[in-house]
Enzyme design. Structure first.
Site, mmCIF file in Angstrom:
data_model
loop_
_atom_site.group_PDB
_atom_site.id
_atom_site.type_symbol
_atom_site.label_atom_id
_atom_site.label_comp_id
_atom_site.label_asym_id
_atom_site.label_seq_id
_atom_site.Cartn_x
_atom_site.Cartn_y
_atom_site.Cartn_z
ATOM 1 N N GLU A 100 -14.617 -53.498 -17.037
ATOM 2 C CA GLU A 100 -14.202 -53.596 -15.645
ATOM 3 C C GLU A 100 -15.415 -53.501 -14.731
ATOM 4 O OE1 GLU A 100 -9.758 -51.753 -15.505
ATOM 5 O OE2 GLU A 100 -11.350 -50.302 -15.793
ATOM 6 N N CYS A 120 -17.699 -46.541 -24.435
ATOM 7 C CA CYS A 120 -18.902 -45.706 -24.292
ATOM 8 C C CYS A 120 -18.925 -44.731 -25.459
ATOM 9 C CB CYS A 120 -18.859 -44.947 -22.967
ATOM 10 S SG CYS A 120 -20.358 -43.963 -22.639
ATOM 11 N N CYS A 124 -17.945 -37.933 -23.074
ATOM 12 C CA CYS A 124 -17.750 -36.881 -22.077
ATOM 13 C C CYS A 124 -16.239 -36.681 -21.881
ATOM 14 C CB CYS A 124 -18.422 -37.249 -20.759
ATOM 15 S SG CYS A 124 -20.193 -37.581 -20.948
ATOM 16 N N CYS A 127 -14.181 -38.008 -18.716
ATOM 17 C CA CYS A 127 -14.336 -39.411 -18.315
ATOM 18 C C CYS A 127 -13.409 -40.299 -19.131
ATOM 19 C CB CYS A 127 -15.788 -39.834 -18.529
ATOM 20 S SG CYS A 127 -16.080 -41.592 -18.255
ATOM 21 N N GLY A 175 -19.716 -47.424 -19.854
ATOM 22 C CA GLY A 175 -20.887 -47.431 -20.725
ATOM 23 C C GLY A 175 -22.041 -46.573 -20.257
ATOM 24 N N GLU A 176 -22.958 -46.359 -21.189
ATOM 25 C CA GLU A 176 -24.176 -45.597 -20.917
ATOM 26 C C GLU A 176 -25.332 -46.611 -20.881
ATOM 27 O OE1 GLU A 176 -25.487 -42.690 -20.007
ATOM 28 O OE2 GLU A 176 -27.425 -43.618 -20.399
ATOM 29 N N SER A 209 -27.526 -45.033 -13.825
ATOM 30 C CA SER A 209 -26.976 -43.690 -14.009
ATOM 31 C C SER A 209 -26.946 -43.367 -15.498
ATOM 32 C CB SER A 209 -25.559 -43.651 -13.420
ATOM 33 O OG SER A 209 -25.006 -42.363 -13.527
HETATM 34 N N1 SAH Z 1 -22.817 -43.251 -18.545
HETATM 35 C C1 SAH Z 1 -23.442 -43.160 -17.258
HETATM 36 C C2 SAH Z 1 -22.824 -44.047 -16.194
HETATM 37 C C3 SAH Z 1 -21.328 -44.163 -16.080
HETATM 38 S S1 SAH Z 1 -20.322 -43.040 -15.186
HETATM 39 C C4 SAH Z 1 -23.466 -41.753 -16.795
HETATM 40 O O1 SAH Z 1 -22.788 -40.931 -17.379
HETATM 41 O O2 SAH Z 1 -24.198 -41.450 -15.876
HETATM 42 C C5 SAH Z 1 -20.895 -42.863 -13.571
HETATM 43 C C6 SAH Z 1 -20.700 -41.447 -13.065
HETATM 44 O O3 SAH Z 1 -19.322 -41.061 -13.001
HETATM 45 C C7 SAH Z 1 -21.378 -40.419 -13.958
HETATM 46 O O4 SAH Z 1 -22.072 -39.507 -13.165
HETATM 47 C C8 SAH Z 1 -20.195 -39.766 -14.635
HETATM 48 O O5 SAH Z 1 -20.502 -38.493 -15.125
HETATM 49 C C9 SAH Z 1 -19.192 -39.749 -13.515
HETATM 50 N N2 SAH Z 1 -17.826 -39.485 -13.956
HETATM 51 C C10 SAH Z 1 -17.291 -39.702 -15.164
HETATM 52 N N3 SAH Z 1 -15.998 -39.320 -15.189
HETATM 53 C C11 SAH Z 1 -15.718 -38.857 -13.961
HETATM 54 C C12 SAH Z 1 -14.545 -38.332 -13.362
HETATM 55 N N4 SAH Z 1 -13.412 -38.223 -14.051
HETATM 56 N N5 SAH Z 1 -14.622 -37.960 -12.073
HETATM 57 C C13 SAH Z 1 -15.755 -38.089 -11.362
HETATM 58 N N6 SAH Z 1 -16.896 -38.578 -11.876
HETATM 59 C C14 SAH Z 1 -16.877 -38.956 -13.166
#
Ligand code: SAH
Length: 364
Positions: A100, A120, A124, A127, A175-176, A209
């Protein structure tokens, strides 16, 4: 050009360097300048449709375009919010993997959030994408096609507010990005290259990020392209961070912060610390103080913090922090002299906000 590589998306014009673009045009028996014509269509007019390439002879047009611009993304669903100014698009890839992207138009700028992987692998727990596991890396062109689609949509006035340009790009979709380094850095190079070689974006308006893959962060610092780096920290202490961002067991808080500071030293770009505020989990005043202390221990003026209230994801027991707790967290950080701004959560009503991208199909 090689047609389809096993398991990999078809090679696309946007995967190629300038020299490779010329070589592939010549390999098809065409003059080198055709490469520049194609690049202008793609990077300046955002089109890969042969019908619109009227400066090319009709016969060549069809052949070049079908070979060099295979269809990589198929939009199967778009959801809009905020009066049509937030648009989430679900894309099917050549192998039916799904990703997306989210386009957000504000009064004076527009931002696209792109995916760099299908799923991904970082797991986490807060997420939505992290719950999917990794399907695969996207190719350079699969990422750039998300960008081109957004630029075309903005240029053609499809988003309310009249025709406009894309200002910002964030690698905050699925994704990362630092786990798909090679494709992502190629994307960045093409984003910043002057038209017609690329989209001519400014590096400072591109944000990568990361969960904190330290070796890749250090490599990015050496690229000489001063993109903005965001580090998804979410906790200042290893115990909690290892729970929230499992890769922390490999690269801990201090190591990640050292790499973030080194990024600032190499690029002069202020680093963003991302911090999703989760109720009773990581939102304690003492954690704000510890974060402020750890950031200041590495100097002043090199970092700012972007707390964001957690966007709830399906099945998660966690919720966003109370407003008063959020305010206190921010006040504490500011008290330590750390510039702190709450990030907006556009698109949460269409599961298009940070951490909510799961590429779900419409309910049956
Ligand atoms: N994998 C990368 C980029 C993708 S997510 C990273 O982790 O940075 C982009 C941002 O959204 C990251 O800071 C991530 O931690 C945050 N994020 C993920 N899940 C979330 C949620 N449920 N609420 C708010 N931010 C979230």
């Amino acid at each position: 050009m090689a047609p389809r590589r096993r398991g990999k998306p078809p090679r696309h014009f946007a995967d190629l360097t300038a020299a490779e673009r010329v070589a592939s045009v010549e390999a098809m028996g065409e003059k080198a300048f055709r490469a520049k014509q194609l690049a202008t269509h793609y990077f300046t007019h955002f089109t890969s449709d042969p019908e619109q390439m009227t400066d090319l002879p009709a016969a060549t047009r069809a052949e070049l375009a079908t070979t060099l611009f295979p269809s990589l993304l198929r939009a199967t669903r778009t959801l809009t919010a905020d009066g049509g100014t937030t648009v989430k698009t679900l894309w099917h890839l050549f192998d039916e993997a799904r990703v997306e992207s989210v386009l957000m138009r504000y009064p004076h700028r527009s931002t696209l959030c792109v995916s760099s992987q299908a799923g991904c692998g970082m797991a986490c727990p807060f997420c939505a994408t992290g719950q999917l596991g990794l399907t695969r890396n996207l190719s350079t062109a699969e990422i750039l096609e998300q960008v081109r689609a957004a630029m075309r949509s903005l240029a053609e006035g499809e988003i309310p507010g009249g025709p406009t340009r894309l200002n910002n790009l964030v690698f905050m979709g699925m994704g990362e990005p630092m786990a798909n380094y090679k494709a992502v850095i190629e994307v960045v190079r093409t984003l910043v290259a002057e038209p017609p070689s690329g989209f001519g974006m400014s590096a400072r308006n591109i944000t990568v990020s990361t969960v904190g893959l330290v070796p890749a962060m250090r490599k990015l610092a050496d690229e000489g392209i001063p993109v903005t780096l965001a580090l998804s920290l979410h906790a200042p202490d290893d115990d909690l961070r290892s729970e929230l961002v499992p890769i922390n067991t490999r690269f801990g808080v201090d190591e990640a912060l050292d790499a973030a500071r080194a990024y600032f030293d190499a690029t002069g770009r202020r680093v963003s610390i991302e911090y999703a505020l989760i109720k009773d989990m990581n939102d304690h005043a003492w954690r704000a103080d510890l974060l402020g202390k750890k950031l200041n221990a590495r100097g002043r003026g090199w970092v700012h913090v972007n707390p964001i209230p957690l966007n709830p994801t399906p099945g998660s027991i966690w919720t966003a922090s109370e407003r008063s707790v959020e305010d206190e967290f921010v006040a504490r950080l500011r008290g330590h002299g750390i510039p702190t701004t709450i990030r907006d959560t556009r698109g949460s009503d269409i599961d298009g906000a940070c951490g909510q991208l799961a590429a779900e199909e419409e309910d049956e």
